[in-house]
Design a protein around this motif. Structure first.
Motif, PDB file in Angstrom:
ATOM      1  N   MET A 195      15.223   0.022  -5.240  1.00 16.71           N
ATOM      2  CA  MET A 195      14.823  -0.425  -6.573  1.00 16.71           C
ATOM      3  C   MET A 195      15.992  -1.114  -7.276  1.00 16.71           C
ATOM      4  O   MET A 195      16.228  -2.286  -7.106  1.00 16.71           O
ATOM      5  CB  MET A 195      14.305   0.755  -7.404  1.00 16.71           C
ATOM      6  N   GLY A 214      13.130   2.270   0.414  1.00 17.40           N
ATOM      7  CA  GLY A 214      12.440   1.867  -0.811  1.00 17.40           C
ATOM      8  C   GLY A 214      13.454   1.624  -1.903  1.00 17.40           C
ATOM      9  O   GLY A 214      13.691   2.489  -2.746  1.00 17.40           O
ATOM     10  N   ASP A 235      11.935  -3.282  -1.558  1.00 18.38           N
ATOM     11  CA  ASP A 235      11.194  -2.028  -1.434  1.00 18.38           C
ATOM     12  C   ASP A 235      10.427  -2.019  -0.114  1.00 18.38           C
ATOM     13  O   ASP A 235       9.440  -2.726   0.038  1.00 18.38           O
ATOM     14  CB  ASP A 235      10.240  -1.895  -2.628  1.00 18.38           C
TER      15      ASP A 235
END
Length: 537
Positions: free
Chosen positions: A292, A290, A256
């Protein structure tokens, strides 16, 4: 104008498949507690995951829903929820007395038989320190963390079991996020006036961990010695896959706001990081995204595993195509996948063949981290619907979310996501967990209209869970393959049975490549069955 016969048939099958919300009917009654009370602590928005696994070895997939807790010890009591599959399309709450009914600020879970005793054990990541639960049988679990030698209190998120050195024992990879504690919590704001959840740029990263299984229930932290030396990673997702097809499991860590990591297995107990050289460290613009959740799969039948990465809003999903020469190319910006996912914030993601046509489709479970995001970015919502993409068999995906029932398309704050054929009807069902909200079980209705074949492996010389084994099938419709793996998605675990859609084919040849190196071949295997195979001794 008439549609070609094959295309018309495909469209008919696609339209017939529906994901039906059966949460209440199946007996699932769970609400995640993030512990939030207005202080906007970072961990509150990160949890939590879910798992399909067979806790009692009866062949039916059970469910674990991971939970967090209140920050105050005087708060409400909240534990994980364990549901036993009754084999009749419903689940029975088996939490009480299971040993898993303990309070943890937990985020993720991975299932695997680390001691080869025939029972699936659980590793649960937790803010105050991860826990290893040994499956004692009869629905009971024992906390074996201290005895195992595992020590990890580093804001861990996802975890995955795999046998990186092929010694027949499962090792463990753990994705650690950032350095955070209550006393060091920072004040961040979206509008400059009120506190909001901080993004990870505000905190220092930390080292993800690799634990080597020594046998006898003991593990050794070999992270640094093995080459996992990055102290600045902010890892949230793990995918175990053999990206260079050399027969050894490699590791992708989704980070991230830091470069993603691709650890190539050197086949000698060490790894070499090749994320930048392979083209998976950054987005197309050269900036760390970012990231995940993550998964790997051969969606175009090229014989190579590709990567699916869930990213922050305004960044779209990453769909990295493996070119076979050590390089990956992100296909999302030029596809429907990129356009449809641009405003979504994707956590749980995975490849799966939901309509049994023989081509891997993909799902993204979405939800933002801040309730107030709509005030500063009107096009981005806090609650977001999942996205379902159908593989059209030509290397492209079509967004078919709108064809699903309204309950499936509801806007939620999704985090974990997993799949399994929990009712043994031949198609893959979906479990989605949410942050500070309920979990949802979606039954696949119509996905088994076409033919299918499921292969469940048990290792003997290889690890008992058969993680790392490759299942290949050949039928008139073409060739397909799957790697049996733990991890993937976000903080979650899917069924490790290899599920194949066969379309109109009624039989196939099945080839197994065990981690031990043994190979076997089974001819004329009939479709519409779960083929259970044990590694020849």
């Amino acid at each position: 104008m008439k549609l070609p016969l094959l295309l018309a048939a495909a469209l008919t099958v696609e339209a017939a498949v529906q994901f039906t919300d059966v949460t209440a009917a199946a007996g699932i009654r769970f609400t995640h507690n993030s512990g939030r009370a207005g202080r906007k602590y970072l961990p509150e928005t990160m949890g939590s995951g879910c798992a399909f696994f067979d806790m009692d070895g009866d062949g039916w997939q059970d469910i674990l829903l991971v939970n967090s807790k209140d920050w105050s010890p005087r708060g409400r009591r909240s534990t994980a929820a364990l549901y036993r599959n009754n084999g009749k399309g419903a689940f029975i709450d088996a939490t009480a007395g299971s040993g898993l009914d303990v309070e943890l600020y937990a985020l993720g879970v991975a299932a695997g038989d680390y001691d080869n005793d025939g029972r699936e054990d659980l590793y649960i990541t937790a803010l105050e320190g991860d826990r290893l639960f040994h499956n004692e049988g009869a629905g009971k679990f024992r906390d074996a963390t201290t005895a195992s030698g595992i020590r990890n209190a580093n804001f861990a998120s996802s975890a995955a079991w795999f046998d990186y050195d092929k010694d027949g024992r499962l090792d463990l990879a753990v994705a650690n996020y950032v350095q955070w504690n209550v006393k060091a919590d920072l004040w961040c704001s979206l509008d400059g006036a009120t506190k909001s959840y901080c993004t990870p740029e505000s905190y220092k990263g930390t080292q993800s961990r690799l634990f080597h299984n020594l046998g006898s229930g003991r593990f050794e932290d070999v992270s640094t010695r093995a080459g996992w030396r990055d102290m600045n990673s902010k890892a949230l997702g793990i995918a175990i896959f053999d990206y260079n097809s050399d027969g050894w499991p490699d590791v992708f860590l989704a980070n991230d706001t830091q470069p993603n990591k691709l650890y190539r297995n050197n086949r000698n107990g060490t790894f070499t990081e090749e994320g930048v050289a392979a083209g998976v460290a950054f987005g197309e613009d050269g900036v760390a995204r970012g990231a995940m959740g993550v998964d790997a799969g051969d969606y175009d039948r090229s014989g190579r595993p590709h990567l699916l990465v869930g990213n922050f809003s305004n960044q779209m999903l990453g769909l990295y195509r493996n070119e076979g020469n050590g390089l990956f190319v992100d296909e999302a910006p030029r596809s429907a996948v990129g356009r449809a996912s641009l405003l979504s914030l994707a956590f749980g993601v995975f490849f799966f063949d939901y309509d049994s046509d023989g081509w891997l489709d993909l799902l993204a479970a979405n939800g933002h981290i801040d309730e107030e995001i709509g005030r500063v970015q009107p096009k981005v919502q806090y609650r977001q619907p999942p996205l379902l993409f159908h593989n059209n068999g030509k290397g492209r995906f079509d967004d078919v979310t709108a064809t699903m029932p309204a309950p499936f398309r509801r806007s939620i704050v999704a985090r974990g996501a997993a799949y399994a054929d929990y009712d043994h009807d031949g198609d893959l069902d979906v479990l989605i967990s949410t942050n500070h909200g309920p979990a949802y079980l979606y039954r696949n209705d119509g996905g088994s209209e076409l033919n299918w074949l499921a292969v469940k492996l048990t290792g003997t010389q290889s690890n008992r869970s058969a993680l790392g084994a490759i299942v290949r099938i050949e039928s008139p419709g073409g060739r397909q393959w799957r790697t049996i793996h733990s991890g993937s998605s976000y903080c979650s675990q899917s069924d490790t049975t290899a599920h194949f859609g066969l379309g109109r084919d009624t039989q196939a040849t099945v080839l197994i490549e065990w981690p031990s190196g043994r190979k076997e071949r089974h001819e004329n295997v009939k479709s519409r069955q779960i083929l259970r195979l044990a590694e020849p001794k």
